[in-house]
Design a protein around this motif. Structure first.
Motif, PDB file in Angstrom:
ATOM      1  N   UNK A  70      42.910 -47.012 -28.231  1.00 15.94           N
ATOM      2  CA  UNK A  70      43.699 -46.715 -29.422  1.00 15.94           C
ATOM      3  C   UNK A  70      43.134 -47.570 -30.548  1.00 15.94           C
ATOM      4  N   UNK A  71      42.877 -46.967 -31.692  1.00 18.63           N
ATOM      5  CA  UNK A  71      42.309 -47.700 -32.832  1.00 18.63           C
ATOM      6  C   UNK A  71      43.324 -47.728 -33.972  1.00 18.63           C
ATOM      7  N   UNK A  86      42.981 -40.462 -33.150  1.00 21.71           N
ATOM      8  CA  UNK A  86      43.691 -40.111 -31.921  1.00 21.71           C
ATOM      9  C   UNK A  86      43.170 -40.964 -30.777  1.00 21.71           C
ATOM     10  N   UNK A  87      44.001 -41.235 -29.749  1.00 17.80           N
ATOM     11  CA  UNK A  87      43.498 -41.955 -28.577  1.00 17.80           C
ATOM     12  C   UNK A  87      42.252 -41.255 -28.026  1.00 17.80           C
ATOM     13  N   UNK A  88      41.316 -42.050 -27.532  1.00 18.51           N
ATOM     14  CA  UNK A  88      40.027 -41.511 -27.094  1.00 18.51           C
ATOM     15  C   UNK A  88      39.456 -42.326 -25.949  1.00 18.51           C
ATOM     16  N   UNK A  93      34.038 -43.999 -32.977  1.00 14.12           N
ATOM     17  CA  UNK A  93      34.845 -42.934 -33.555  1.00 14.12           C
ATOM     18  C   UNK A  93      34.735 -42.942 -35.063  1.00 14.12           C
ATOM     19  N   UNK A  94      34.905 -41.776 -35.648  1.00 13.96           N
ATOM     20  CA  UNK A  94      34.875 -41.615 -37.102  1.00 13.96           C
ATOM     21  C   UNK A  94      36.272 -41.879 -37.642  1.00 13.96           C
TER      22      UNK A  94
END
Length: 104
Positions: A70-71, A86-88, A93-94
């Motif tokens: 989670x960012x 979104x969680x990844x 991530x962009x």
């Protein structure tokens, strides 16, 4: 088991006459805990559209595989953190929708 719960184990033998007495329980142990923080955070590819946020897996997974990341972001000087993606499962991530001229 709930995350971070202690677990105790014991055993007993069984034969045709039935179950024997149980062993003494072993000392409680934690099966898994929360993971450590992601490492090596960097920002790359800044543009007026956003930035790429990169990080590496934590050194300590807490005893179970990482199931996602989670960012979050906050504006400089504020205390409120908001999700920025979104969680990844990705470690890159962009981040879009940043305001020009604002420090994060």
């Amino acid at each position: 088991l709930p995350q971070g719960a202690d677990a105790e184990f014991r055993s007993l033998a069984v034969n045709l006459a039935g179950e024997g007495p149980p062993s003494k329980p072993m000392a409680p142990i934690k099966l898994f805990e929360r993971p450590g923080p992601p490492q090596s955070l960097t920002l790359t590819n800044p543009s007026k559209y956003g930035v790429t946020f990169n990080y590496a897996a934590p050194a300590d997974d807490g005893g179970t595989p990482i199931t996602g990341y989670h960012a979050y972001r906050t504006e400089e000087g504020l205390e409120d953190w908001a999700p920025c993606a979104d969680p990844t499962m990705d470690t890159s991530l962009k981040v879009k929708g940043l305001k020009q001229g604002v420090n994060y």
